[in-house]
Each structure stands twice: as structure tokens, then as C-alpha cells.
Design a protein around this motif. Structure first.
Motif, short mmCIF file in Angstrom:
data_model
loop_
_atom_site.label_atom_id
_atom_site.label_comp_id
_atom_site.label_asym_id
_atom_site.label_seq_id
_atom_site.Cartn_x
_atom_site.Cartn_y
_atom_site.Cartn_z
N VAL A 7 1.10 -1.30 -0.02
CA VAL A 7 0.05 0.01 0.03
C VAL A 7 0.89 1.38 0.06
O VAL A 7 0.57 2.21 -0.80
CB VAL A 7 -0.83 -0.02 1.25
CG1 VAL A 7 -1.78 1.27 1.09
CG2 VAL A 7 -1.75 -1.07 1.12
N LYS A 8 1.79 1.30 0.68
CA LYS A 8 2.70 2.59 0.99
C LYS A 8 3.24 2.90 -0.20
O LYS A 8 3.85 4.00 -0.33
CB LYS A 8 3.67 2.52 2.19
CG LYS A 8 4.64 1.62 2.02
CD LYS A 8 5.66 1.71 3.41
CE LYS A 8 6.76 0.58 3.32
NZ LYS A 8 7.73 0.77 4.53
N THR A 9 3.54 2.10 -1.11
CA THR A 9 4.24 2.18 -2.33
C THR A 9 3.45 3.10 -3.29
O THR A 9 3.93 3.64 -4.42
CB THR A 9 4.89 0.90 -3.20
OG1 THR A 9 3.83 0.07 -3.33
CG2 THR A 9 5.85 0.25 -2.08
N LEU A 10 2.27 3.23 -3.13
CA LEU A 10 1.24 3.95 -4.10
C LEU A 10 0.92 5.39 -3.53
O LEU A 10 -0.02 6.10 -3.80
CB LEU A 10 0.05 2.97 -4.35
CG LEU A 10 0.52 1.75 -5.15
CD1 LEU A 10 -0.96 0.89 -5.09
CD2 LEU A 10 0.98 1.79 -6.28
N ALA A 11 1.74 5.93 -2.50
CA ALA A 11 1.48 7.24 -2.05
C ALA A 11 1.63 8.32 -2.77
O ALA A 11 1.17 9.50 -2.58
CB ALA A 11 2.10 7.34 -0.62
N ASP A 12 2.21 8.14 -3.94
CA ASP A 12 2.68 9.28 -4.94
C ASP A 12 1.46 9.49 -5.68
O ASP A 12 1.48 8.63 -6.63
CB ASP A 12 4.09 8.96 -5.64
CG ASP A 12 4.41 10.00 -6.40
OD1 ASP A 12 3.75 10.90 -6.78
OD2 ASP A 12 5.66 9.99 -6.84
N LYS A 13 0.73 10.89 -5.81
CA LYS A 13 -0.54 11.04 -6.78
C LYS A 13 0.03 10.91 -7.98
O LYS A 13 -0.69 10.63 -9.11
CB LYS A 13 -1.09 12.21 -6.16
CG LYS A 13 -1.83 11.98 -4.69
CD LYS A 13 -2.49 13.03 -4.39
CE LYS A 13 -3.27 12.75 -3.32
NZ LYS A 13 -4.17 13.87 -2.90
N GLU A 14 1.29 11.49 -8.37
CA GLU A 14 1.60 11.67 -9.78
C GLU A 14 2.07 10.15 -10.23
O GLU A 14 1.48 9.95 -11.27
CB GLU A 14 2.95 12.32 -9.80
CG GLU A 14 3.42 12.54 -11.13
CD GLU A 14 2.54 13.18 -12.24
OE1 GLU A 14 2.52 13.04 -13.54
OE2 GLU A 14 1.64 14.13 -11.83
N LEU A 15 2.50 9.39 -9.60
CA LEU A 15 2.44 7.81 -10.12
C LEU A 15 1.21 7.23 -10.22
O LEU A 15 0.98 6.64 -11.52
CB LEU A 15 3.27 7.19 -8.78
CG LEU A 15 3.24 5.55 -9.17
CD1 LEU A 15 4.11 5.07 -10.39
CD2 LEU A 15 3.99 4.78 -8.06
N LEU A 16 0.30 7.47 -9.28
CA LEU A 16 -0.92 7.14 -9.74
C LEU A 16 -1.61 7.58 -10.95
O LEU A 16 -2.31 6.74 -11.75
CB LEU A 16 -1.91 7.29 -8.55
CG LEU A 16 -1.61 6.78 -7.19
CD1 LEU A 16 -2.66 7.36 -6.13
CD2 LEU A 16 -1.57 5.14 -7.27
N ARG A 17 -1.65 8.92 -11.38
CA ARG A 17 -2.14 9.61 -12.67
C ARG A 17 -1.27 8.82 -13.64
O ARG A 17 -1.99 8.47 -14.70
CB ARG A 17 -1.85 10.93 -12.48
CG ARG A 17 -2.61 11.65 -11.88
CD ARG A 17 -2.63 13.15 -11.78
NE ARG A 17 -1.51 13.85 -11.29
CZ ARG A 17 -1.63 14.18 -9.84
NH1 ARG A 17 -3.00 13.84 -9.10
NH2 ARG A 17 -0.68 14.68 -9.12
N LEU A 18 0.17 8.60 -13.62
CA LEU A 18 0.80 7.85 -14.67
C LEU A 18 0.13 6.44 -14.94
O LEU A 18 0.05 6.01 -15.95
CB LEU A 18 2.25 7.90 -14.41
CG LEU A 18 2.86 9.03 -14.49
CD1 LEU A 18 4.15 9.35 -14.03
CD2 LEU A 18 2.78 10.08 -16.03
N MET A 19 0.01 5.67 -13.71
CA MET A 19 -0.51 4.57 -13.95
C MET A 19 -1.97 4.23 -14.49
O MET A 19 -2.05 3.67 -15.41
CB MET A 19 -0.73 3.82 -12.53
CG MET A 19 0.72 3.41 -11.75
SD MET A 19 0.48 3.12 -9.98
CE MET A 19 -0.76 1.48 -9.93
N LYS A 20 -2.77 5.22 -14.22
CA LYS A 20 -3.98 5.43 -14.94
C LYS A 20 -3.98 5.65 -16.30
O LYS A 20 -4.44 5.11 -17.10
CB LYS A 20 -4.90 6.46 -14.16
CG LYS A 20 -6.47 6.87 -14.98
CD LYS A 20 -7.25 5.51 -14.69
CE LYS A 20 -8.49 5.85 -15.29
NZ LYS A 20 -9.35 4.62 -15.39
#
Length: 82
Positions: A7-20
Motif C-alpha cells: 500500500v505505501k508504495t502507492l502514496a505518490d499521486k503523480e505515480l497514480l496518474r501515470l499508472m491510470k
């Protein structure tokens, strides 16, 4: 991500946007337990459940579905109180 993500590896909102943007549509999170004491003392997994709530919200806000892995019935586990 069918095998579960820490879970803690996904704390970066920019990473989440790039993943999407790259086509990620579902994340399975490896919580193991919803009891902080069990995570700290039995599983010994460095997850802060309060911080994890915010991370899950961020994942959902970018439009990625979330699911989770839990193991039910650890010794000493009890129902969480809100």
C-alpha cells in the motif's frame, strides 16, 4: 496488478496518474489485516492503516478500482472500532 501491491508504495499521486494513463484500471492491495496491532506484532508489515485510507482514496480518485487481500482470524485480532 493481480498479485497485490504494498500500500505505501502507492502514496505518490503523480505515480497514480501515470499508472491510470498507462492503462492501469485495477489495483489489488495487500493489507493482510485490518487490525493495526496484528500488522505491527504478528504480520510485522509496515502499514499505517490511517495513512492507507488516504492512499486508497487517492487511488480511487484517479479512477483506478481497488480490491484488497485480507487474512481473517489472526490470533488476537478483533473487530475494528470507528
Amino acid at each position: 496488478m493481480p498479485n497485490g501491491a504494498m500500500v505505501k508504495t502507492l502514496a505518490d499521486k503523480e505515480l497514480l496518474r501515470l499508472m491510470k494513463q498507462s492503462g492501469c484500471y485495477e489495483v489489488i492491495l495487500a493489507f493482510e489485516s485490518g487490525d493495526q496491532w496484528v500488522l505491527d506484532n504478528i504480520v510485522k508489515k509496515p502499514i499505517d492503516l490511517e495513512a492507507a485510507r488516504g492512499i486508497v482514496r487517492s487511488i480511487q480518485e484517479v479512477g483506478i478500482d481497488t480490491h484488497a487481500f485480507f487474512i481473517i482470524g489472526f490470533p488476537g485480532e478483533k473487530l475494528a472500532q470507528k
